[in-house]
Motif scaffolding. Structure first.
Motif, PDB file in Angstrom:
ATOM      1  N   CYS A   1       0.834  -1.212   0.000  1.00  0.00           N
ATOM      2  CA  CYS A   1       0.000   0.000   0.000  1.00  0.00           C
ATOM      3  C   CYS A   1       0.862   1.254   0.000  1.00  0.00           C
ATOM      4  O   CYS A   1       0.556   2.220  -0.698  1.00  0.00           O
ATOM      5  CB  CYS A   1      -0.919   0.005   1.215  1.00  0.00           C
TER       6      CYS A   1
ATOM      7  N   TYR B   1       3.880   1.515  -1.220  1.00  0.00           N
ATOM      8  CA  TYR B   1       4.452   1.628  -2.555  1.00  0.00           C
ATOM      9  C   TYR B   1       3.425   2.200  -3.539  1.00  0.00           C
ATOM     10  O   TYR B   1       3.746   3.078  -4.346  1.00  0.00           O
ATOM     11  CB  TYR B   1       4.965   0.278  -3.042  1.00  0.00           C
ATOM     12  N   GLY B   2       2.201   1.709  -3.484  1.00  0.00           N
ATOM     13  CA  GLY B   2       1.158   2.235  -4.365  1.00  0.00           C
ATOM     14  C   GLY B   2       0.902   3.712  -4.131  1.00  0.00           C
ATOM     15  O   GLY B   2       0.704   4.488  -5.076  1.00  0.00           O
TER      16      GLY B   2
ATOM     17  N   GLY C   1      -7.226  -0.298  -4.968  1.00  0.00           N
ATOM     18  CA  GLY C   1      -6.220  -1.316  -4.657  1.00  0.00           C
ATOM     19  C   GLY C   1      -5.547  -1.050  -3.323  1.00  0.00           C
ATOM     20  O   GLY C   1      -5.282  -1.971  -2.549  1.00  0.00           O
ATOM     21  N   ILE C   2      -5.261   0.214  -3.042  1.00  0.00           N
ATOM     22  CA  ILE C   2      -4.661   0.578  -1.751  1.00  0.00           C
ATOM     23  C   ILE C   2      -5.642   0.281  -0.618  1.00  0.00           C
ATOM     24  O   ILE C   2      -5.246  -0.251   0.426  1.00  0.00           O
ATOM     25  CB  ILE C   2      -4.220   2.056  -1.762  1.00  0.00           C
TER      26      ILE C   2
ATOM     27  N   TYR D   1       3.939   5.619  -5.476  1.00  0.00           N
ATOM     28  CA  TYR D   1       3.905   5.507  -6.928  1.00  0.00           C
ATOM     29  C   TYR D   1       2.878   6.472  -7.518  1.00  0.00           C
ATOM     30  O   TYR D   1       3.117   7.107  -8.539  1.00  0.00           O
ATOM     31  CB  TYR D   1       3.586   4.067  -7.317  1.00  0.00           C
ATOM     32  N   PHE D   2       1.733   6.592  -6.840  1.00  0.00           N
ATOM     33  CA  PHE D   2       0.703   7.512  -7.294  1.00  0.00           C
ATOM     34  C   PHE D   2       1.233   8.945  -7.341  1.00  0.00           C
ATOM     35  O   PHE D   2       1.027   9.661  -8.316  1.00  0.00           O
ATOM     36  CB  PHE D   2      -0.522   7.441  -6.383  1.00  0.00           C
TER      37      PHE D   2
ATOM     38  N   LEU E   1      -6.123   2.504  -8.600  1.00  0.00           N
ATOM     39  CA  LEU E   1      -5.019   2.457  -7.654  1.00  0.00           C
ATOM     40  C   LEU E   1      -5.503   2.729  -6.232  1.00  0.00           C
ATOM     41  O   LEU E   1      -5.094   2.053  -5.287  1.00  0.00           O
ATOM     42  CB  LEU E   1      -3.931   3.456  -8.048  1.00  0.00           C
TER      43      LEU E   1
END
Length: 167
Positions: free
Chosen positions: A117, A119-120, A142-143, A123-124, A139
């Motif tokens: 989470c 990393y996501g 997903g988090i 990354y966002f 995204l």
């Protein structure tokens, strides 16, 4: 999975049940699964550290820049520091109990989903200009799902929203 029973660690129990069915109560399969999860966590430690360096634009210390004033050194440093961090995490003696003890899989799973989470989230923020609304929503969902899996692995993962707010 039930929203009222986070404390029962459903994700953790589900992985143990799947492991039990696949390996017919063989201890080796449980240890192998813990080792594979630990390797995935080490990979996520590397990528999280790399994203943090990119996100906060952390570069070389001033003294190192004077020695070699070249962009390749900065790129090497930005890959070496995450590698060193992941290596230390992988071989540190304090992390051995989560790999060797079958019952410590909950810590491994919570750490895996927590770092996934994070990393996501990082990354966002690194590529948000290149994402459309659908990708952002995908995204974000997903988090949220990763947060759910982390909390249903171990309740300590409830600190994830605070960590993301600090970031």
């Amino acid at each position: 999975f039930n929203i009222r029973s986070f404390g029962n660690r459903q994700t953790y129990l589900l992985t143990l049940a799947i492991n039990n069915e696949l390996n017919l109560k063989s201890v080796f399969g449980f240890h192998l699964t813990n080792l594979l999860i630990h390797i995935c966590v080490v990979i996520l430690v590397f990528y999280n550290m790399y994203c943090i360096l990119l996100f906060f634009k952390i570069g070389l210390p001033r003294g190192m820049l004077l020695l070699t004033d070249n962009a390749k050194t900065l790129i090497r440093f930005q890959k070496f520091l995450p590698f060193l961090t992941a290596l230390l995490f992988a071989i540190h003696p304090l992390g051995t109990d989560s790999v060797t003890y079958i019952s410590s899989r909950s810590s491994l799973l919570a750490t895996f989903f927590y770092l996934l989470c994070t990393y996501g989230f990082l990354y966002f923020f690194l590529i948000r200009e290149r994402m459309n609304t659908v990708q952002c929503l995908f995204l974000a969902s997903g988090i949220c799902f990763g947060f759910f899996l982390a909390v249903t692995s171990k309740l300590i993962a409830a600190t994830l929203p605070v960590s993301l707010a600090i970031i």
